[in-house]
Write an enzyme that holds these catalytic residues in place. Structure first.
Site, mmCIF file in Angstrom:
data_model
loop_
_atom_site.group_PDB
_atom_site.id
_atom_site.type_symbol
_atom_site.label_atom_id
_atom_site.label_comp_id
_atom_site.label_asym_id
_atom_site.label_seq_id
_atom_site.Cartn_x
_atom_site.Cartn_y
_atom_site.Cartn_z
ATOM 1 N N HIS A 199 49.127 70.428 -12.970
ATOM 2 C CA HIS A 199 49.212 70.006 -11.572
ATOM 3 C C HIS A 199 48.535 68.645 -11.384
ATOM 4 O O HIS A 199 47.295 68.585 -11.308
ATOM 5 C CB HIS A 199 48.513 71.024 -10.668
ATOM 6 N N CYS B 83 54.703 72.160 -12.526
ATOM 7 C CA CYS B 83 54.413 73.568 -12.806
ATOM 8 C C CYS B 83 55.714 74.385 -12.839
ATOM 9 O O CYS B 83 56.538 74.169 -13.715
ATOM 10 C CB CYS B 83 53.402 74.124 -11.807
ATOM 11 N N GLU C 119 48.367 66.948 -8.702
ATOM 12 C CA GLU C 119 47.728 66.930 -7.380
ATOM 13 C C GLU C 119 46.398 67.671 -7.367
ATOM 14 O O GLU C 119 45.604 67.536 -6.420
ATOM 15 C CB GLU C 119 48.674 67.519 -6.318
#
Length: 219
Positions: A191, A81, A193
């Site tokens: 992202h 990001c 995650e």
């Protein structure tokens, strides 16, 4: 294996750390806030969340800018990001200089751009799930990932000077670069995650790829 997650007070650090621990249970994943921690690592992950100007100011205040540049040149390196955006030379967000690791700039989504249907203007930030197109093969983001959905939260996009660094694109009213890769460096606008099993698989491939590098413990 030692994985350093850069801790400069900005970003979704714990989520990134836990995701890496999940895919690499035998690795030592630490939040790193000193240059020495980067030098002692086998791989470095550079997450980011928030404004470009605040993030670069935090890095500068902690005297980590040179260490990040070093890690990007000398370790398997994953930016996420704002951790992607900060690699570039300049951002419209705050009109500030970035790290200059990659030539190019960061610009805001066009305010008046419309979706392909022509029925609605873009809502900024671009938030939620979107599909990507991988433009060339890479061990961390292979072309088989084209059409997969990843999670995005951003109002600004990177515009590389050299199209060759673009690894993947996405479309949100306009097509934009959502991943770059060169040498030992890869970075994504989305992202991993926060992207469920698809994102965890990407992080697992990053760990496997990082293990192929011959890492020296010296600066």
């Amino acid at each position: 294996m030692r994985i350093a997650v850069i801790d400069y007070g900005m970003g979704n650090l714990r989520s990134v750390q836990k995701a890496l621990e999940h895919v690499a249970p035998h690795a030592q994943v630490t939040l790193a806030h000193t240059a020495d921690a980067f030098y002692e690592s086998d791989a470095v992950v550079f997450p980011g969340q928030g404004s470009f100007a605040d993030c670069i100011a935090a890095l500068t205040a902690q005297q980590l800018t040179d260490a990040v540049r070093w890690a990007a040149a000398n370790r398997p390196f994953l930016g996420i990001c704002v951790g992607l955006q900060l690699l570039f030379a300049h951002s419209e967000e705050g009109d500030v200089a970035g790290l200059g690791i990659l030539p190019g700039k960061v610009v805001r989504f066009p305010k008046n751009e419309m979706f392909a249907t022509g029925h609605a203007h873009l809502k900024v930030p671009h938030m939620g799930w979107n599909t990507i197109t991988v433009t060339r093969d890479h061990p961390v983001l292979p072309t088989s990932e084209t059409g997969k959905r990843y999670y995005f939260v951003h109002s600004y996009v990177v515009v590389p000077e050299d199209d060759a660094v673009t690894l993947a694109t996405c479309e949100y009213g306009i097509p934009f670069t959502c991943a770059v890769a060169t040498g030992n460096l890869i970075a994504t606008q989305f992202h991993p995650e926060k992207s469920g099993e698809t994102g965890l698989a990407l992080l697992s491939r990053f760990v496997t790829w990082a293990q192929t590098f011959s890492v020296s413990s010296t600066q």
